[in-house]
Design a protein around this motif. Structure first.
Motif, PDB file in Angstrom:
ATOM      1  N   ARG A  19      -8.373  13.605  17.276  1.00 28.18           N
ATOM      2  CA  ARG A  19      -8.483  14.882  17.053  1.00 28.18           C
ATOM      3  C   ARG A  19      -8.278  15.405  15.615  1.00 28.18           C
ATOM      4  NH1 ARG A  19      -6.714  13.901  21.714  1.00 28.18           N
ATOM      5  NH2 ARG A  19      -4.612  14.545  21.085  1.00 28.18           N
ATOM      6  N   PRO A  20      -8.856  16.466  14.994  1.00 25.59           N
ATOM      7  CA  PRO A  20      -8.179  17.006  14.038  1.00 25.59           C
ATOM      8  C   PRO A  20      -6.794  17.568  13.976  1.00 25.59           C
ATOM      9  CG  PRO A  20     -10.502  18.049  14.692  1.00 25.59           C
ATOM     10  CD  PRO A  20      -9.808  17.385  15.826  1.00 25.59           C
ATOM     11  N   VAL A  77     -18.272  10.392   9.890  1.00 23.07           N
ATOM     12  CA  VAL A  77     -19.416  11.261  10.360  1.00 23.07           C
ATOM     13  C   VAL A  77     -20.135  12.250   9.336  1.00 23.07           C
ATOM     14  CG1 VAL A  77     -20.249  12.781  12.297  1.00 23.07           C
ATOM     15  CG2 VAL A  77     -18.499  11.148  12.869  1.00 23.07           C
ATOM     16  N   ALA A  78     -19.262  12.931   8.811  1.00 24.98           N
ATOM     17  CA  ALA A  78     -19.609  13.785   7.715  1.00 24.98           C
ATOM     18  C   ALA A  78     -20.365  13.096   6.503  1.00 24.98           C
ATOM     19  CB  ALA A  78     -18.503  14.729   7.025  1.00 24.98           C
ATOM     20  N   ARG A 108     -16.266  19.369  15.429  1.00 24.80           N
ATOM     21  CA  ARG A 108     -16.001  20.823  15.237  1.00 24.80           C
ATOM     22  C   ARG A 108     -16.754  20.933  13.740  1.00 24.80           C
ATOM     23  NH1 ARG A 108     -10.975  22.495  14.679  1.00 24.80           N
ATOM     24  NH2 ARG A 108     -10.592  22.039  17.034  1.00 24.80           N
ATOM     25  N   GLY A 109     -17.767  21.629  13.605  1.00 22.67           N
ATOM     26  CA  GLY A 109     -18.303  22.104  12.329  1.00 22.67           C
ATOM     27  C   GLY A 109     -19.089  20.994  11.704  1.00 22.67           C
TER      28      GLY A 109
END
Length: 283
Positions: free
Chosen positions: A59-60, A92-93, A113-114
């Motif tokens: 998780r972030p 992923v980005a 998220r985002g």
């Protein structure tokens, strides 16, 4: 070398500027915080030290912080958090438009998220992101053998967002994403690991420590703290820093009733020995 137990963190940090501390198993057990460990890190910071929490949580960092707050772990025991989830997010980005098969529980959805990833079923996916088991209360990696064989046939890369095999949850050991990733690797699949014991998470932690201190810390003045031989100890050794090994965590049974370790036992249990052992972190 013979290893003995150190009772206090203060006896080990005379020449230490930066502590890279594991979270789960050192600061809490998934259900409750360890007050003495929190006080030890807080005191080290008050005396001028820098504490970077370094975790294989998928998780972030801000989600990890929220979990810590729920467990009543104060923000002032650390300077920053680095998570394997953050590093997975970067992957992923960097691959926009690629279809992702996500393997993990719904509670890990903050990892996206985002990012607006293209989620897809396994037969249509370009790669896999594994954050954990769907039901870690009842399942093991073996429950995913068939799925992993299908992924191997398609030659999919598996991104492991948590290299831990198991973690404590209260008085039980729960399987993590690393268990599935290791199974996939045994089947011949390609795995990219983010988190301990791999270098990227340590490099990011050192960048954050340098930002806080105004200059890059010397490796000889950095101490890692953790409870896993496979991730915390191996990662620290490979990165070139000392490690304080906490025995109350996932290896607790191996150290029950032991006051010191002879050289043969040190080699058998650790391979590369830690700087010291402690049953639990306290100042």
């Amino acid at each position: 070398m013979t290893l003995r137990f150190a009772e206090k963190l203060r006896d080990l940090v005379g020449g230490v500027d930066v502590v890279l501390s594991d979270i789960w198993g050192v600061v809490h057990n998934g259900l409750e915080a360890f007050p003495e460990a929190c006080e030890a890190l807080h005191t080290f910071r008050k005396q001028g030290g820098t504490v970077i929490l370094i975790t294989n949580a998928p998780r972030p960092a801000d989600s990890v912080q929220r979990q810590l707050r729920k467990l009543h772990v104060a923000d002032d025991i650390y300077d920053a958090i680095v998570s394997s989830g953050d590093l997975t997010r970067h992957f992923v980005a960097d691959h926009p438009g690629r279809k992702v098969f996500w393997l993990g529980p719904e509670r890990d959805n903050s990892i996206y998220r985002g990012l607006d990833p293209v989620l897809a079923p396994l037969p249509e996916a370009d790669y896999i992101v594994c954050t954990g088991l769907m039901d870690d209360e009842t399942e093991s990696a073996e429950d995913y053998r068939g799925m992993m064989m299908q992924a191997r046939e398609r030659e999919l890369t598996l991104i492991c967002a948590n290299p831990d095999i198991v973690v404590e949850r209260g008085d039980r050991l729960i399987y993590c994403a690393g268990a599935i990733a290791e199974l996939y690797r045994e089947l011949g699949g390609e795995v990219i690991f983010y988190g301990k014991p791999h270098r990227p998470i340590y490099e990011r932690a050192m960048e954050l420590a340098a930002e806080r201190r105004g200059q890059p810390p010397q490796l000889s003045r950095v101490l890692a703290i953790g409870d896993s031989v496979r991730t915390d100890l191996a990662g620290a050794h490979n990165f070139g820093i000392d490690c304080l090994f906490v025995t109350r965590g996932i290896h607790a049974e191996d150290f029950e009733g032991i006051d010191q370790l002879d050289p043969a036992s040190v080699k058998e249990l650790f391979g590369h020995p830690p700087r010291a052992l402690t049953r639990e972190l306290r100042w």
